[in-house]
Design an enzyme around this catalytic site. Structure first.
Site, PDB file in Angstrom:
ATOM      1  N   ASP A  14      56.018 -70.884 -56.518  1.00 27.26           N
ATOM      2  CA  ASP A  14      55.877 -69.449 -56.223  1.00 27.26           C
ATOM      3  C   ASP A  14      56.086 -68.681 -57.530  1.00 27.26           C
ATOM      4  OD1 ASP A  14      55.782 -66.982 -54.733  1.00 27.26           O
ATOM      5  OD2 ASP A  14      57.951 -66.889 -54.856  1.00 27.26           O
ATOM      6  N   SER A  15      55.773 -67.387 -57.493  1.00 28.11           N
ATOM      7  CA  SER A  15      56.032 -66.548 -58.649  1.00 28.11           C
ATOM      8  C   SER A  15      57.532 -66.337 -58.874  1.00 28.11           C
ATOM      9  CB  SER A  15      55.349 -65.193 -58.448  1.00 28.11           C
ATOM     10  OG  SER A  15      55.790 -64.615 -57.237  1.00 28.11           O
ATOM     11  N   GLY A  47      51.871 -60.095 -58.175  1.00 30.44           N
ATOM     12  CA  GLY A  47      51.112 -59.249 -57.248  1.00 30.44           C
ATOM     13  C   GLY A  47      50.373 -58.095 -57.870  1.00 30.44           C
ATOM     14  N   CYS A  77      52.939 -69.012 -52.461  1.00 33.67           N
ATOM     15  CA  CYS A  77      52.831 -67.635 -52.945  1.00 33.67           C
ATOM     16  C   CYS A  77      51.484 -67.125 -52.455  1.00 33.67           C
ATOM     17  CB  CYS A  77      52.884 -67.646 -54.467  1.00 33.67           C
ATOM     18  SG  CYS A  77      52.539 -66.054 -55.244  1.00 33.67           S
ATOM     19  N   ASN A  78      51.496 -66.016 -51.737  1.00 30.88           N
ATOM     20  CA  ASN A  78      50.226 -65.494 -51.205  1.00 30.88           C
ATOM     21  C   ASN A  78      49.289 -65.078 -52.318  1.00 30.88           C
ATOM     22  OD1 ASN A  78      50.202 -64.824 -48.006  1.00 30.88           O
ATOM     23  ND2 ASN A  78      52.277 -64.943 -48.794  1.00 30.88           N
ATOM     24  N   GLU A 156      64.581 -58.307 -53.387  1.00 28.06           N
ATOM     25  CA  GLU A 156      65.294 -58.881 -54.545  1.00 28.06           C
ATOM     26  C   GLU A 156      66.631 -58.178 -54.769  1.00 28.06           C
ATOM     27  OE1 GLU A 156      63.441 -60.579 -57.656  1.00 28.06           O
ATOM     28  OE2 GLU A 156      62.006 -61.451 -56.260  1.00 28.06           O
ATOM     29  N   CYS A 188      53.116 -61.950 -47.720  1.00 27.09           N
ATOM     30  CA  CYS A 188      53.781 -62.113 -49.022  1.00 27.09           C
ATOM     31  C   CYS A 188      55.052 -62.892 -48.721  1.00 27.09           C
ATOM     32  CB  CYS A 188      54.112 -60.741 -49.606  1.00 27.09           C
ATOM     33  SG  CYS A 188      55.231 -60.799 -51.006  1.00 27.09           S
ATOM     34  N   HIS A 190      57.974 -62.872 -49.731  1.00 25.00           N
ATOM     35  CA  HIS A 190      59.237 -62.135 -49.599  1.00 25.00           C
ATOM     36  C   HIS A 190      59.391 -61.482 -48.211  1.00 25.00           C
ATOM     37  CE1 HIS A 190      59.524 -62.419 -53.950  1.00 25.00           C
ATOM     38  NE2 HIS A 190      60.681 -61.788 -53.935  1.00 25.00           N
TER      39      HIS A 190
HETATM   40  N1  DGL Z   1      55.329 -64.340 -54.117  1.00 28.06           N
HETATM   41  C1  DGL Z   1      54.406 -63.237 -54.143  1.00 28.06           C
HETATM   42  C2  DGL Z   1      53.454 -63.327 -52.954  1.00 28.06           C
HETATM   43  O1  DGL Z   1      53.697 -64.047 -51.995  1.00 28.06           O
HETATM   44  C3  DGL Z   1      55.129 -61.905 -54.107  1.00 28.06           C
HETATM   45  C4  DGL Z   1      55.834 -61.555 -55.383  1.00 28.06           C
HETATM   46  C5  DGL Z   1      54.886 -61.296 -56.536  1.00 28.06           C
HETATM   47  O2  DGL Z   1      54.228 -60.236 -56.601  1.00 28.06           O
HETATM   48  O3  DGL Z   1      54.797 -62.183 -57.365  1.00 28.06           O
HETATM   49  O4  DGL Z   1      52.414 -62.696 -52.961  1.00 28.06           O
END
Ligand code: DGL
Length: 277
Positions: A14-15, A47, A77-78, A156, A188, A190
């Protein structure tokens, strides 16, 4: 793919910390699998970055996971799933899935009225990928997508249950509710952490769809189909030891995992691996 060892670990990335919501589902649905996670905490958020940058970051991570001998990869990660999955499928030799398709299929199954809301990062919304998968499953479906860029920093900062968060949720979601949606995709990684607050705001007539849960289910089916489920069984109640890589601050990562998701990670199980640029 013929010589993949079924007892090798699975790779998840993931990011940042959001993909841990997927890890949690994977731990529950696939308790015998060892996980190697990569959270790009130095370069989050993805994102609001360009497609080229998200593809470059995702390739670096997927290649790194392959160097760790993972047998399959979950793009948890979406944004990376929306922008980079097709490219990654060509770049790596192991089975790989993202979170978008399983989430879209679950939403198409959940809706009665055929009116679905999708909330996600700006990059995921502008990719139009949820609409694509949803319409492929059911062409009559109407999709109302909305970018919610403030949700990630709220999570966060630990403000998952807070009046400020409630008011921002209304600011973003009221227009979707006015469209008469009956299902809402938490697009997403999160956002499942805001599930209770979002559920309060949308009411019980709207079904919340968590792609993390559906992804773990699809991933299990994929491992079964490829004959790649681990043969290692939990011994004496001992869970497999997972390894976590981050590109910045292991301490912050561990405390988020412990405090927000109740995933206890030993200090020795988090390592720093950063990429140049
Ligand atoms: N993990 C990212 C997602 O699922 C969200 C956080 C980001 O913008 O990196 O899209």
């Amino acid at each position: 793919m013929g010589d993949i060892d079924k007892n090798s670990p699975i790779g998840v990335f993931d990011s940042g910390v959001g993909g841990l919501t997927v890890v949690k589902e994977l731990m529950e649905q696939l308790p015998n699998e060892r996980i190697i996670y990569y959270g790009d905490t130095a370069r989050v958020p993805y994102g609001n970055k360009s497609r080229e940058t998200v593809i470059r970051y995702s390739r670096e991570i997927a290649e790194f996971l392959c160097e760790q001998n993972v047998k399959a990869i979950v793009v948890a990660c979406n944004t990376a799933s929306a922008l980079a999955l097709e490219d990654l499928k060509k770049a790596v030799d192991v089975p790989i899935i993202g979170v978008v398709k399983p989430g879209a299929i679950a939403a198409a199954d959940a809706t009665v009225k055929g009116r679905i809301g999708v909330i996600a990062t700006r990059a995921t919304v502008s990719s139009g990928i949820y609409e694509e998968y949803l319409r492929a499953k059911r062409p009559d479906i109407k999709v109302f997508a909305k970018a919610c860029p403030l949700f990630v920093p709220l999570v966060e900062e630990g403000l998952t249950d807070d009046p400020i968060t409630d008011s921002i949720i209304h600011r973003y979601l009221d227009e979707l509710l006015e469209q008469g949606i009956d299902s809402l995709v938490l697009g997403c990684t999160h956002y499942p952490l805001l599930r209770d607050s979002i559920a309060r705001a949308v009411g019980q007539d709207v079904t919340l769809v968590n792609p993390a849960f559906e992804t773990a289910r699809s991933f299990k089916a994929l491992l079964e189909e490829k004959g790649l489920l681990s043969e290692t069984k939990e011994k004496d109640g001992q869970k497999p030891v997972n390894t976590f890589f981050v590109s910045d601050s292991p301490e912050q990562f561990r405390s988020f995992a412990g405090n927000v998701l109740s995933i206890r990670i030993g200090a020795e199980d988090v390592k720093v691996k950063a990429f140049v640029g």
